[in-house]
Enzyme design. Sequence first.
Site, PDB file in Angstrom:
ATOM      1  N   CYS B 139      -1.775   4.047  -1.425  1.00 59.12           N
ATOM      2  CA  CYS B 139      -1.781   3.089  -2.534  1.00 59.12           C
ATOM      3  C   CYS B 139      -2.735   1.927  -2.268  1.00 59.12           C
ATOM      4  CB  CYS B 139      -0.378   2.544  -2.786  1.00 59.12           C
ATOM      5  SG  CYS B 139       0.746   3.758  -3.441  1.00 59.12           S
ATOM      6  N   HIS B 140      -2.548   1.281  -1.127  1.00 60.64           N
ATOM      7  CA  HIS B 140      -3.393   0.110  -0.863  1.00 60.64           C
ATOM      8  C   HIS B 140      -4.002   0.130   0.513  1.00 60.64           C
ATOM      9  CE1 HIS B 140      -0.277  -0.962  -3.848  1.00 60.64           C
ATOM     10  NE2 HIS B 140      -1.343  -1.344  -4.524  1.00 60.64           N
ATOM     11  N   GLY B 141      -3.993   1.307   1.185  1.00 56.17           N
ATOM     12  CA  GLY B 141      -4.733   1.469   2.428  1.00 56.17           C
ATOM     13  C   GLY B 141      -4.130   0.814   3.642  1.00 56.17           C
TER      14      GLY B 141
END
Lengths: 416, 175, 285
Positions: B139-141
């Site tokens: 999703c956001h690394g």
Amino acid sequence: MSEHSTYTPGSAVEKWLDDRLPIIRFSKEHLMDFPTPKNLNYWWTFGAILVMCLGIQIVTGIILAMHYTPNVAMAFDSVEHIRRDVNGGRIIQAVHAVGASMFFVALYIHMFRGLYYGSYKAPREIIWILGVLIFILTVATAFMGYILPWGQMSFWGATVISNIFSAIPVVGENIKQLVLGGFAVGNPTLNRFFSLHYLLPFVIAAIVGLHIWALHVPGNNNPIGVEVKESRDTVAFHPYYTMKDMFAMVVFLIPFAWFVFFAPDILGHPDNYIMANSQVTPAHIVPEWYLLPFYTILRAIDFNVLFIDSKLGGVIAMGGALVMLLVVPWLDTSKVRSGTFRPLFKWFYWLFAINFVALTYLGAQPAEGIYTVLAKVCTAYYFIYFLVVLPVLSRIETPKPLPTSISESVLGKAHA
Amino acid sequence: MATQAEHSSTNRRDFLYVATGAVGAVGAAAVVWPLINQLNPDASTLALASIEFDVGAIPEGQSVTITWRGLPVFVRHRTEAEVAEARSVDLSELKDPQTDAARVKEGHEQWLVMIANCTHLGCIPVGEAGEFDGWFCPCHGSHYDTSGRIRRGPAPANLVVPPYEFVSDTLIQIG
Amino acid sequence: MIGAIDMFKTKFIIAAVAAMVGLTTVSAQAAEAGAPIERQNWSFAGIFGTYDEHQLQRGFQVFREVCASCHSADLMAFRNLSEPGGPGFSEAQVKALAAEYEVEDATAEGGRRPAIPADRWPSPFANDQEARDANGGSLPPDFSVLAKARGVTDPFPTWVFNYFTGYQEGGADYIYALLNGYHEAPEGFELAPGQYYNEYFPGNAIGMAPPLADGSVTYVPGEDGVGVPETVEQYSADVSAFMMWMAEPHLVSRKQTGFVVLLFLVLFAGLMYATKRKLWAGIEH
């Protein structure tokens, strides 16, 4: 009734609020200082008791809706889930179910009080009509609520009552399908009844607001039926009647609690602990007790009248029994309100009350033998009371002399 | 000036009013509490608050995701290399410093049990991925290492280890 | 004089309302019932009624060894058996008991796994049709709330008194009577194949063979070494009590709460009345 307000804002903030939303002024005038006849007896406490009943049903109902699933496959189990697993669920559910019965106990007493003391007479016709509307909506709400547990009585009650619609000539079948959302009672029916069962109590609450608004224009009727003449005929609603009403509420809660905690199922029907089954009809279908008088009237018409067949005739009679209530103010034209001062009226009134109990009893009996005859007789008297007895009595009866005022009657009692 | 009789009758009245009000308040509180308490998890939910799971069937180097209290939970049977890698990390490199030993049970170091929600915004990270051989949240690394500790990315904390214990060699009880 | 008349009216109205409220039950059970049902002495009857743990444990044994081979109990979870107010098994006992059963679980290997306390009692049959096929066409009803789905017929005025005694044990009485009601069919009574004559079953022809016989379940003697009689009467009393608990697992706490609530309401009503009297004391009304 309440003349000029006695309210003077006590602070700058209150003054500021009063200029914009005079809610404190309103509460003071209508909930506290409202002049109320000082001779009201305990039968007058049932209005407040009914407000409490409505409140209890709404609060417990909202809670039950948090745990209930309106789906034919899950409704029955979800009610059991409430009873078994939800914290305090057994009691909350019992309060709601018993509460419906207690609501109707209070409702019938409230209505019979109005009928005895002539509370429907001018200038209180609108109060009475709004009350009848509340009664009809409450019946509808209770009926739809009874479908939700999805037991055998739920299902077959819904089936029987929805068939009433099919009695309507020409479009009956279409209306029935419209109401059910199918050709028979099923999932769409359960869903819409749940939705409406949730909605209607709020509509009822709104009409209760109008009912009380209309009441606060002429003020309360009272046991002698003589209008308030001067301020010493009245006392302030608060604290005198708030206290009296609250005392009555607590007393009312005693039998209420008895049923909730010690006999929560005694007012219901064992068959409703069997999940709905469209293939098997229970041996004996009865509506909840509070619908029985009207159910008897529905069943009493088992013969055709001219071109009206018995089915439609029954529906017309049942509907007529309710419509009759709406027009009582114009059927009873006697100038004297209170039954206390009407010697002839009393007899017919108490006969009507006994007759109503008999109608209830007969609704629970099988439609055979002596019961069908009695049902016809009782149904006939129900209508005769309104259509013949009340108008005729209004003309021929000589009432007893009325006290000139509430204060006089109260003093007379005290010195007697 | 009030007489004594008037005084005592006033007192009696006040006492009665206060007593009635107090009893009423107790009653009201007793009614309100069950109305609130019904919102709490019910008995059927509480019955599943604690579950048992047999980790014996998970081969080394594999993980399974189970459900506990409605949340996904990773149970990973770590390889020796993964354990060694997790232990060799210098705590000063960590954003949320925690030793590997603190994240597993003594004597069962190969088992890693974690709630499978990224501590950033709750997505489920992908296993055996990312730059630290642990988990990677797409999703956001966010990158997690073989101990489930946050190493890079926006997540603020290590993957959460739920309360659990080994009730036998291979049986764990979560919650 | 006026007072007396008012009093009469008040009483009349109260009686009338009570009568109206009461009417349902008559109808409820007036249909074509079997023979009148005798009332038993149940430990769970009345205001202070509680379940007898030992009786529930014995009833559970009868249920498990006899009834459960045909009857389901879908709403009962294993965990219920260790919950307060019930048979009082320990959590460890229930866990061990549950592990003896298998339940369906779509996420488990092979779709089945051993049960845990949170699971519900597994049904003996996969569906209603299978249950019918195995029972000569009759469907053995689910036990979960059966004790409340059956009632008894009370003639006037008994049903009026029931409102004051809180009689809620009709289901247990019926089940007890039914289990003891198997006889030879009277002469001239036609029984279809696979049917049995039962005095108390509506219509008298029941699809269930007599399920209990003296000695068919072996009870473990109690701590005091005194055995409970292993008779049909005892078995059926025990299993009826167990079924009542299954249908109403919170009965004990409900009645205990109710006692406190009623006591509170009576006290509060007394205080309210005194306050109301005081308040109105100066007003002629």
